[in-house]
Structure formats: C-alpha cells, structure tokens
Design a protein around this motif. Structure first.
Motif, PDB file in Angstrom:
ATOM      1  N   GLY A   7      41.654  40.521  46.974  1.00 52.74           N
ATOM      2  CA  GLY A   7      40.461  41.335  46.877  1.00 52.74           C
ATOM      3  C   GLY A   7      40.019  41.925  48.206  1.00 52.74           C
ATOM      4  N   SER A  66      55.463  43.307  47.006  1.00 49.63           N
ATOM      5  CA  SER A  66      56.267  42.271  47.649  1.00 49.63           C
ATOM      6  C   SER A  66      57.687  42.176  47.098  1.00 49.63           C
ATOM      7  N   ASP A 118      40.962  52.840  42.337  1.00 52.52           N
ATOM      8  CA  ASP A 118      41.286  51.529  41.757  1.00 52.52           C
ATOM      9  C   ASP A 118      40.848  51.549  40.299  1.00 52.52           C
ATOM     10  N   ALA A 129      52.688  41.023  55.908  1.00 51.58           N
ATOM     11  CA  ALA A 129      51.387  40.562  56.393  1.00 51.58           C
ATOM     12  C   ALA A 129      50.516  40.323  55.180  1.00 51.58           C
ATOM     13  N   GLY A 130      49.766  39.276  55.206  1.00 55.94           N
ATOM     14  CA  GLY A 130      48.896  39.013  54.069  1.00 55.94           C
ATOM     15  C   GLY A 130      48.189  37.701  54.265  1.00 55.94           C
ATOM     16  N   THR A 175      48.877  48.157  44.331  1.00 58.15           N
ATOM     17  CA  THR A 175      48.536  47.440  43.097  1.00 58.15           C
ATOM     18  C   THR A 175      49.473  46.240  42.954  1.00 58.15           C
ATOM     19  N   GLY A 185      42.511  46.260  46.821  1.00 56.75           N
ATOM     20  CA  GLY A 185      42.385  44.813  46.979  1.00 56.75           C
ATOM     21  C   GLY A 185      42.599  44.440  48.434  1.00 56.75           C
ATOM     22  N   LEU A 186      43.165  43.261  48.648  1.00 55.20           N
ATOM     23  CA  LEU A 186      43.387  42.777  50.025  1.00 55.20           C
ATOM     24  C   LEU A 186      44.220  43.758  50.847  1.00 55.20           C
ATOM     25  N   LEU A 187      45.403  44.123  50.305  1.00 52.87           N
ATOM     26  CA  LEU A 187      46.316  44.970  51.087  1.00 52.87           C
ATOM     27  C   LEU A 187      45.782  46.391  51.228  1.00 52.87           C
TER      28      LEU A 187
END
Ligand SMILES: NC(=O)c1ccc[n+]([C@@H]2O[C@H](COP(=O)([O-])OP(=O)(O)OC[C@H]3O[C@@H](n4cnc5c(N)ncnc54)[C@H](O)[C@@H]3O)[C@@H](O)[C@H]2O)c1
Ligand SMILES: O=C(O)C(=O)C[C@]1(C(=O)O)C=C[C@@H](O)C=C1
Length: 387
Positions: free
Chosen positions: A135, A102, A44, A129-130, A76, A23-25
C-alpha cells in the motif's frame, strides 16, 4: 547519479509518467519521480489507494484532461499486470510501457502474444527493492536508491529499452539487463524461495508457547521479517514463477532430508547412558556433526557471496542499537541526544520483550554517521549494543 533531491541533476526521463497501481511500488516510484521534478499521473482501481497516493504528494490523478503520458509504469499485482499492460499499450499508442512485477516470463509471453506490433513498446522490468508492507502508506521515495533494477528487453525497440533504463537511473537504481527466463530463475533463488522459507519458519511459531516467544531475539526477527508480507501478492508471485520456485524447493528438501537423517540418530533418550556423556565423542552418533557442519559451512559460503557487505551495493542505512530504560521520557532523551549529535534518524523501531525493564531502540541512520553516533551516545551514558 540519482536525480532525487538534486535539482541540478540532468534528468533523462521524459514525462509525463503515468503510474498505474498506486500501492507500495507505484507510490514509491511516483514520489521519487515527483521529487526529481518529473510530472506524474496516477491511476488505480481502488479510489482509496489513489487518493492516498495523491495526498502523499505522489502526483496528479489522471483524468480525461491529462496530457498523454510518454512513459507508463504498471505497478499492479503480477496476475493482472499483462492485461493492464495490453490495455495501456492500446490506449496510448505513443507511450513506452513497463511493468514492475516480480515475475517476468509469463507476463512478457502474454504481452508478446496479444500485443502485436505494439508489444515493441513494452519492456518488462523489476526493481529489486521493496518491503514486507503493501500500500501507498508504506511508500518511500528512497526505495530504489542503490538497488539493481532488472530490464527485460527481448522484443522491444532500443528506444523503449532506453526509456526504462533511464527511469531506473533517475530514481537511483542500477539497470541490469537479463532475459525473462534468467530473471525468473534468479529471483526464485534470491527472493521467492527466501520468502517461502521465512513464512515456513514463522508458521511454526503459530503454536509456539507464549513464554518461548518471549525469549525471541534478533536471529528470529531477522529470519522472519518478510513473513509479514501480503499473502495475496505473494500467491500471485509464486504461482507466476512456480517452475523455478518448485525446482529450488526440491533442492532445499534434499538438504533438509540430509540434515534430518544426519542429526536424528543423535537424539538420545534421557534413559540412555550416552545422554549424560556429551563430552565423549564415541557417544555422538556417527555422521551427526558432519551433517551439521556441512550445512553450516555451505551456508557460510553462500552467505558470504551476497553482495552488499563485501563491496556490492551499499545497504541504505546503518543501524545503531541502544538499550532504553522502560521509563517515562527515556525515548525523548535519546532522540534529543541523537539530534544534538547532529544525526538525522532515517527510520526507527523499538523491540520490547515482555517483562523486561528496558527496550532495544533501533535507529536507522546514514552509514557514514553510525560510528560517530555510537561514540556520542556512549559518551552520554547510553548503553549502545554492538550487533
Ligand atoms: N512489494 C515489494 O516488495 C515489491 C518489490 C518489487 C516489485 N514488486 C511488484 O510490484 C507490483 C506491486 O506490488 P506492491 O507491493 O506495490 O503491491 P500493493 O498491493 O502495495 O499495490 C498494488 C496496487 O495495484 C492496484 N491494482 C490492483 N489491480 C489493479 C488494476 N487492474 N488496475 C490498476 N490498479 C490495480 C491495487 O489497488 C493496489 O493499490 C507487484 O507486481 C509486485 O510483484 C513488489
Ligand atoms: O526486502 C523486502 O522486504 C523485500 O521483500 C523485497 C523484495 C526482495 O525479495 O528482495 C521482494 C519482492 C520483490 O519482487 C523485490 C524485492
């Protein structure tokens, strides 16, 4: 120094790195490592997320022919992270495993409880960071540059801890060692409660009349940006850190009650003579101004302690704001003038309030280029808005 885009930098991270959760990270990290020359494998449960990360150039999809990874990063959602960590520790007996969730204490406890001796190869971590989008499509190889990356080393081998610290450094972040409990209390204050406060504020806008929303300016946008975050991800984060978050929300409720109690007596009915005597201190309810000033002053002090503006980690980009007439070709001219000033636009957003004949273009540029760009655009007749 980060190895991204710097082929001569010495990399400490030993690959292949397997990223589980693209996803994003996960995809941001995979892009950063790939850019630094580290071989990256991707995995994934969602074939679509996996294919998107691969198509973005984040790495190769892991299959049965892939070489054994030296380092595994579980990216995840937090509620499944411990299970995935345990599975990867079991499947790859020589690999170091980290996760970037997190929340940390509950995941670490579950891994230590069920992982036995293998759990010594697990080091929980959390890049600070985010963004408010999820996604692979929102991924950014620069995401970690200049950011703290918390490393929770309790119970791990020194080698495993070093591998995770090296990973952080290689993508431009700064490792910060903490215990899981310290981390969870810290992020309740600087990340989890701010998210909920932003959502509380934005939730009130659901029923705010359209014409009022049309007046919204930067203040509301600043305080509600993260209210656009993914409810599923954040439910797992907040439930996973419910104790520290609830403690802080109670303190916030105390502040809120004091503020309401202070200002409520100052609400004067239009029939009251005090309504039209605002210049007379005697008509202002005792305590009201004190309650507001007290909160604002404490807020000023708290805000001034946030590192970044006062010598902490630099903000990644500076923003140059320009008023753009609502006419065909205006944005094109702006972009071409920015190009002629020799400045690269790193990110771009447009704020347009209904019924206005101009929009506000927000150009994100490298901080060193911002002032020169403002001057160059000003000289070319653009209306630069100083925020
Ligand atoms: N979003 C942020 O700003 C941010 C910042 C720092 C850390 N984190 C943490 O990083 C992690 C990922 O967050 P994100 O924003 O990238 O979320 P995301 O929703 O963008 O990505 C999560 C990915 O994990 C995949 N996934 C879910 N269950 C899986 C499983 N069992 N096995 C393999 N893949 C699985 C999903 O298909 C998805 O592609 C979370 O634990 C989050 O707490 C998020
Ligand atoms: O800047 C944002 O959009 C974020 O939400 C990033 C942020 C944060 O609160 O700082 C959000 C959650 C993470 O666990 C880490 C970083």
């Amino acid at each position: 120094m980060s190895a991204i885009g710097n082929p001569s930098a010495v990399l400490s991270t030993r690959g292949p790195v397997l990223v589980v959760g693209t996803g994003l990270l996960g995809t941001s990290l995979a892009l950063a490592l790939t850019a630094a020359g580290v071989p990256v494998q991707l995995s994934d449960t969602s074939p679509t997320s996996l294919a998107l990360a691969r198509d973005m150039g984040a790495g190769q999809v892991r299959d049965e022919h892939s070489p054994e990874p030296a380092l595994i990063v579980v990216a995840t959602p937090p509620d499944v992270a411990a299970g995935v960590v345990l599975r990867e520790l079991d499947a790859h007996p020589d690999a170091v495993v980290t996760d970037v969730a997190s929340v940390k204490a509950r995941i670490a406890a579950e891994v230590r409880r069920h992982g036995g001796w293998d759990a010594r190869r697990y080091v929980g971590s959390h890049p600070m960071a985010g963004r408010e989008r999820s996604g692979a499509g929102a991924a950014d190889s620069d995401l970690f540059a200049g950011r703290p990356w918390v490393v929770i080393a309790d119970g791990a081998t020194p080698e495993a801890e070093l591998a995770v610290r090296n990973l952080a450094v290689d993508v431009g972040a700064t490792p910060v060692r903490m215990t899981a409990a310290e981390h969870d209390a810290a992020v309740a204050a600087v990340s989890h409660v701010p998210q909920l406060v932003s959502s509380l504020l934005a939730a009130r806008l659901e029923t705010t009349p359209e014409n009022a929303l049309g007046l919204a300016g930067q203040g509301l946008r600043d305080t509600t940006r993260i209210a656009a975050s993914d409810p599923r991800l954040w439910s797992a984060i907040v439930v996973g850190n419910a104790g520290p978050v609830a403690d802080m929300l109670r303190q916030l409720r105390g502040d809120l009650d004091r503020l309401i109690d202070g200002i409520a007596p100052a609400a004067v009915s239009p029939d009251d003579p005090a309504y039209t005597a605002a210049g007379d201190a005697a008509t202002i309810a005792p305590g009201a101004v004190g309650a507001i000033t007290d909160l604002m002053t404490r807020g000023n002090a708290g805000q001034a302690r946030i590192p970044g503006k006062h010598g902490g980690a630099p903000r990644r980009y500076a923003q140059v704001q320009v008023l753009v007439p609502d006419s065909a070709g205006s944005l094109g001219r702006l972009f071409s003038d920015v190009g002629e000033a020799g400045v690269n636009i790193e990110d771009f957003a447009m704020e347009h309030s209904p019924g206005q004949s101009a929009g506000l273009a927000m150009l994100s540029v490298m901080p060193a280029a911002a002032q020169g760009l403002e001057e160059a655009l000003d000289a070319r007749g653009w209306r630069v808005v100083v925020s």
